[in-house]
Design an enzyme around this catalytic site. Sequence first.
Site, PDB file in Angstrom:
ATOM      1  N   HIS A 113       0.864  -1.184   0.000  1.00 53.53           N
ATOM      2  CA  HIS A 113       0.000   0.000   0.000  1.00 53.53           C
ATOM      3  C   HIS A 113       0.901   1.235   0.000  1.00 53.53           C
ATOM      4  O   HIS A 113       2.013   1.211   0.529  1.00 53.53           O
ATOM      5  CB  HIS A 113      -0.874  -0.032   1.252  1.00 53.53           C
ATOM      6  CG  HIS A 113      -1.976   0.965   1.298  1.00 53.53           C
ATOM      7  ND1 HIS A 113      -1.762   2.295   1.601  1.00 53.53           N
ATOM      8  CD2 HIS A 113      -3.312   0.843   1.096  1.00 53.53           C
ATOM      9  CE1 HIS A 113      -2.920   2.933   1.594  1.00 53.53           C
ATOM     10  NE2 HIS A 113      -3.876   2.079   1.284  1.00 53.53           N
ATOM     11  N   ASP A 142       2.428  -4.685   8.011  1.00 48.25           N
ATOM     12  CA  ASP A 142       1.167  -3.995   7.748  1.00 48.25           C
ATOM     13  C   ASP A 142       0.066  -5.051   7.807  1.00 48.25           C
ATOM     14  O   ASP A 142      -0.072  -5.862   6.893  1.00 48.25           O
ATOM     15  CB  ASP A 142       1.216  -3.319   6.376  1.00 48.25           C
ATOM     16  CG  ASP A 142      -0.132  -2.741   5.960  1.00 48.25           C
ATOM     17  OD1 ASP A 142      -1.108  -2.855   6.713  1.00 48.25           O
ATOM     18  OD2 ASP A 142      -0.200  -2.185   4.846  1.00 48.25           O
ATOM     19  N   GLN A 194      -5.169  -5.781   6.519  1.00 43.90           N
ATOM     20  CA  GLN A 194      -6.078  -6.722   5.880  1.00 43.90           C
ATOM     21  C   GLN A 194      -6.054  -8.101   6.531  1.00 43.90           C
ATOM     22  O   GLN A 194      -6.717  -9.018   6.041  1.00 43.90           O
ATOM     23  CB  GLN A 194      -5.731  -6.854   4.388  1.00 43.90           C
ATOM     24  CG  GLN A 194      -5.838  -5.569   3.599  1.00 43.90           C
ATOM     25  CD  GLN A 194      -7.257  -5.053   3.478  1.00 43.90           C
ATOM     26  OE1 GLN A 194      -8.221  -5.782   3.691  1.00 43.90           O
ATOM     27  NE2 GLN A 194      -7.397  -3.782   3.144  1.00 43.90           N
ATOM     28  N   LYS A 232     -11.314  -0.845   9.528  1.00 44.58           N
ATOM     29  CA  LYS A 232     -11.426  -2.082   8.750  1.00 44.58           C
ATOM     30  C   LYS A 232     -11.833  -3.272   9.613  1.00 44.58           C
ATOM     31  O   LYS A 232     -12.020  -4.379   9.098  1.00 44.58           O
ATOM     32  CB  LYS A 232     -10.104  -2.383   8.043  1.00 44.58           C
ATOM     33  CG  LYS A 232      -9.686  -1.331   7.013  1.00 44.58           C
ATOM     34  CD  LYS A 232      -8.386  -1.713   6.327  1.00 44.58           C
ATOM     35  CE  LYS A 232      -7.826  -0.576   5.490  1.00 44.58           C
ATOM     36  NZ  LYS A 232      -8.695  -0.178   4.372  1.00 44.58           N
ATOM     37  N   CYS A 253      -4.717   2.178  -3.911  1.00 51.81           N
ATOM     38  CA  CYS A 253      -3.478   2.673  -3.279  1.00 51.81           C
ATOM     39  C   CYS A 253      -2.316   1.716  -3.495  1.00 51.81           C
ATOM     40  O   CYS A 253      -1.442   1.574  -2.630  1.00 51.81           O
ATOM     41  CB  CYS A 253      -3.683   2.938  -1.786  1.00 51.81           C
ATOM     42  SG  CYS A 253      -4.814   4.298  -1.448  1.00 51.81           S
TER      43      CYS A 253
END
Length: 420
Positions: free
Chosen positions: A128, A205, A208, A231, A374
């Site tokens: 991202h 990261d 997700q 999220k 992104c």
Amino acid sequence: MTITQERTIAAKVRSDFPILHQEVNGKPLIYLDNAATSQKPVAVLDALRHYYEHDNANVHRGAHTLSARATDAYEGARNKVASFVNATSWQEIVFTRNASEAVNLVAYSWGLNTLQPGDEIILSVMEHHSNIVPWQLIAQKTGAVLKYVGLTETDEFDLEQYKSLISDKTKLVSVVHVSNTLGCINPVEEMIAIAHQHGAKVLIDACQSVPHMPIDVQAMDCDWLVASGHKMCAPTGIGFLYGKLDLLEAMPPFLGGGEMIAEVFLDHSTYGELPHKFEAGTPAIAEAIALGAAVDYLTELGMDKIHAYEEELTAYLFEQLRQIPQLKLYGPQPTADGKGRAALAAFTVEGLDSSDVSTLLDQEGVAIRSGHHCTQPLHRILGASGTARASLYFYNTREEIDAFIAALKETIDFFQSIME
């Protein structure tokens, strides 16, 4: 877990999300844009409302009852997040506005004060923008060198190339756990172990992954991990950074101001204990409390059950998408039982722009994402200016996938009839 059990779970949770029970353009809403942001259950909405109606006060500094209640709820949320990702201490959880701020915190606090000319930072091409741009800026300031891991033939993280890139010059590996475009689940534990063998630190990261599967930072052994509340059923404006205690203790403050201090003099200041030295100013109190409520909600459902259900949905989604010949799907294919990738599908339709596809689907009440998500560098490598993306969460159903597929086929037929 059987399909019947999964459908029972879906039926149970849908009543908790008021926003899902509406019509868009005269059609029942089918929300398939969960990789961008998730919807919020009543428990989270109630937590926000309760704070503002009963406990609204600043935290930590007040002696009165409202401030004490607000502080207890705010710090209680931190404890919930620490438990959710299995941190060793609540002091290892820093509240931020979002995951982007969390990455920047590490970049400017640790990176700017640690990296030297010639030091190497390893990223991947699927990152991202929030995990690329901060490191570009830090590299420009420090003279560090950025290196990128590419993709395999199946659009997955190239672990062999990673092994060839990493060396004793590598000081940081900063990679995504689950790609928001390809849906691949990267082998982060193996990547972290390799990095540590070379003395490098690792930032994950997990935007997700934290909302969709059990996460254990101790088992993973990452040095830092970032996630975004919106999220994972929490409000916007709240995220968190996990960091190993010794690393956070050694890092200087990122922002200066109130709350992050111990004492302030005219010529110098001393800083507060962890994690407060990284939380300058009045924090997002209500949002943090609501994040705690979201963690409670997800924990009660069970992250293992959520993950298993989404695997079933993923298998069904791809089974249906593969039957549309005009589609090109990106990322690895799931196994027959939906394992091996996240519950999202990025695709292009032959001859059609992704934005046109999403616009027409919206007319049928179907909400999906279109664009580069992104991940512009990744899309250039894929040879696509943009993709359409349908992303699922535990409140989605097979029936919604059927309606999405039907609407997608109608959209393709409509464009083909125009072009003929």
